[in-house]
Design a protein around this motif. Structure first.
Motif, PDB file in Angstrom:
ATOM      1  N   ASN A 179     -14.761   6.265   1.392  1.00  0.00           N
ATOM      2  CA  ASN A 179     -13.679   5.791   0.534  1.00  0.00           C
ATOM      3  C   ASN A 179     -12.628   5.140   1.434  1.00  0.00           C
ATOM      4  OD1 ASN A 179     -12.090   7.883   1.598  1.00  0.00           O
ATOM      5  ND2 ASN A 179     -12.303   9.185  -0.205  1.00  0.00           N
ATOM      6  N   ASP A 180     -11.446   4.845   0.891  1.00  0.00           N
ATOM      7  CA  ASP A 180     -10.411   4.164   1.681  1.00  0.00           C
ATOM      8  C   ASP A 180      -9.916   4.979   2.870  1.00  0.00           C
ATOM      9  OD1 ASP A 180     -10.580   1.965   0.054  1.00  0.00           O
ATOM     10  OD2 ASP A 180      -8.816   2.471  -1.149  1.00  0.00           O
ATOM     11  N   MET A 181     -10.234   6.255   2.922  1.00  0.00           N
ATOM     12  CA  MET A 181      -9.810   7.112   4.034  1.00  0.00           C
ATOM     13  C   MET A 181     -10.872   7.232   5.126  1.00  0.00           C
ATOM     14  SD  MET A 181      -6.748   7.886   3.173  1.00  0.00           S
ATOM     15  CE  MET A 181      -6.337   9.171   4.312  1.00  0.00           C
ATOM     16  N   GLY A 182     -12.069   6.734   4.875  1.00  0.00           N
ATOM     17  CA  GLY A 182     -13.130   6.796   5.878  1.00  0.00           C
ATOM     18  C   GLY A 182     -14.427   7.340   5.309  1.00  0.00           C
ATOM     19  N   PHE A 183     -15.365   7.630   6.203  1.00  0.00           N
ATOM     20  CA  PHE A 183     -16.672   8.144   5.790  1.00  0.00           C
ATOM     21  C   PHE A 183     -16.730   9.658   5.950  1.00  0.00           C
ATOM     22  CE2 PHE A 183     -18.192   3.805   6.081  1.00  0.00           C
ATOM     23  CZ  PHE A 183     -19.122   3.768   5.056  1.00  0.00           C
ATOM     24  N   SER A 184     -17.527  10.262   5.112  1.00  0.00           N
ATOM     25  CA  SER A 184     -17.807  11.693   5.216  1.00  0.00           C
ATOM     26  C   SER A 184     -18.654  11.964   6.440  1.00  0.00           C
ATOM     27  CB  SER A 184     -18.578  12.165   3.973  1.00  0.00           C
ATOM     28  OG  SER A 184     -19.900  11.623   3.976  1.00  0.00           O
ATOM     29  N   GLY A 185     -18.887  13.205   6.713  1.00  0.00           N
ATOM     30  CA  GLY A 185     -19.922  13.570   7.656  1.00  0.00           C
ATOM     31  C   GLY A 185     -21.272  13.308   6.990  1.00  0.00           C
ATOM     32  N   PRO A 186     -22.351  13.465   7.725  1.00  0.00           N
ATOM     33  CA  PRO A 186     -23.673  13.191   7.145  1.00  0.00           C
ATOM     34  C   PRO A 186     -24.117  14.296   6.190  1.00  0.00           C
ATOM     35  CG  PRO A 186     -23.927  14.022   9.365  1.00  0.00           C
ATOM     36  CD  PRO A 186     -22.451  13.849   9.140  1.00  0.00           C
TER      37      PRO A 186
END
Length: 178
Positions: free
Chosen positions: A98-105
């Motif tokens: 999202n606009d805050m970045g990517f999750s972990g896998p």
């Protein structure tokens, strides 16, 4: 007063691999369940793969969330005619962004074995000639194993004498397993 805490999404879960054999042996659909979005809508996904031939995670694609489809409470992504290579085993993982970045896998999917297929290209650098009278020497550059698409590759060599219309055929087999 209210406080909103925003962050990247939590990792997706339950990644499943569904073969699309009606499309091609190297086509799959991935399905997963989104984790919490943590205050902002999920806008993209990244898909990575791990194979038995390359022991590091490789990015296959990053795409907008609109490229996925809902599927009974899960997300679904078709990878038709993807970069998957025949005669290889794959595991997949998905990241949500999202606009805050990517999750972990996500946790890795179960292993998917791509079936064997015939090679997709002929050998290259084919040279004929040389040798002594009555002997024809033919050489070519062998394909790397990951392009052979199956164990025990063989070559059919067609040849004919000058001014002849009849071809002869020779067979050469390389019998090894990986």
């Amino acid at each position: 007063m209210s406080i909103s805490i925003l962050g990247p999404p939590s990792p997706p879960s339950g990644v499943q691999v569904v073969p699309m054999l009606d499309v091609s042996p190297t086509s799959v659909t991935l399905r997963w369940t989104d984790g919490p979005d943590n205050g902002l809508p999920i806008s993209s996904y990244r898909v990575e793969a791990l194979t038995h031939r390359w022991p590091a995670w490789l990015m296959l694609t990053t795409l907008p969330a609109s490229a996925t489809q809902p599927f009974f409470g899960k997300r679904s992504l078709a990878l038709p005619n993807s970069q998957l290579q025949p005669w290889n085993s794959y595991r997949f993982r998905v990241f949500a962004g999202n606009d805050m970045g990517f999750s972990g896998p996500s946790m890795a999917s179960s292993t998917f074995d791509v079936p064997v297929t015939p090679p997709t290209r002929p050998p290259v650098a084919i040279i004929g000639g040389g040798g002594r009278a009555g002997v024809l020497r033919i050489t070519w550059s062998s394909m790397p194993p990951h392009e052979e698409n199956a164990p025990g590759i063989g070559y059919k060599v067609y040849y004919r004498k000058l001014n002849s219309t009849t071809f002869q055929v020779g067979f050469i087999f390389i019998n090894y397993l990986q």
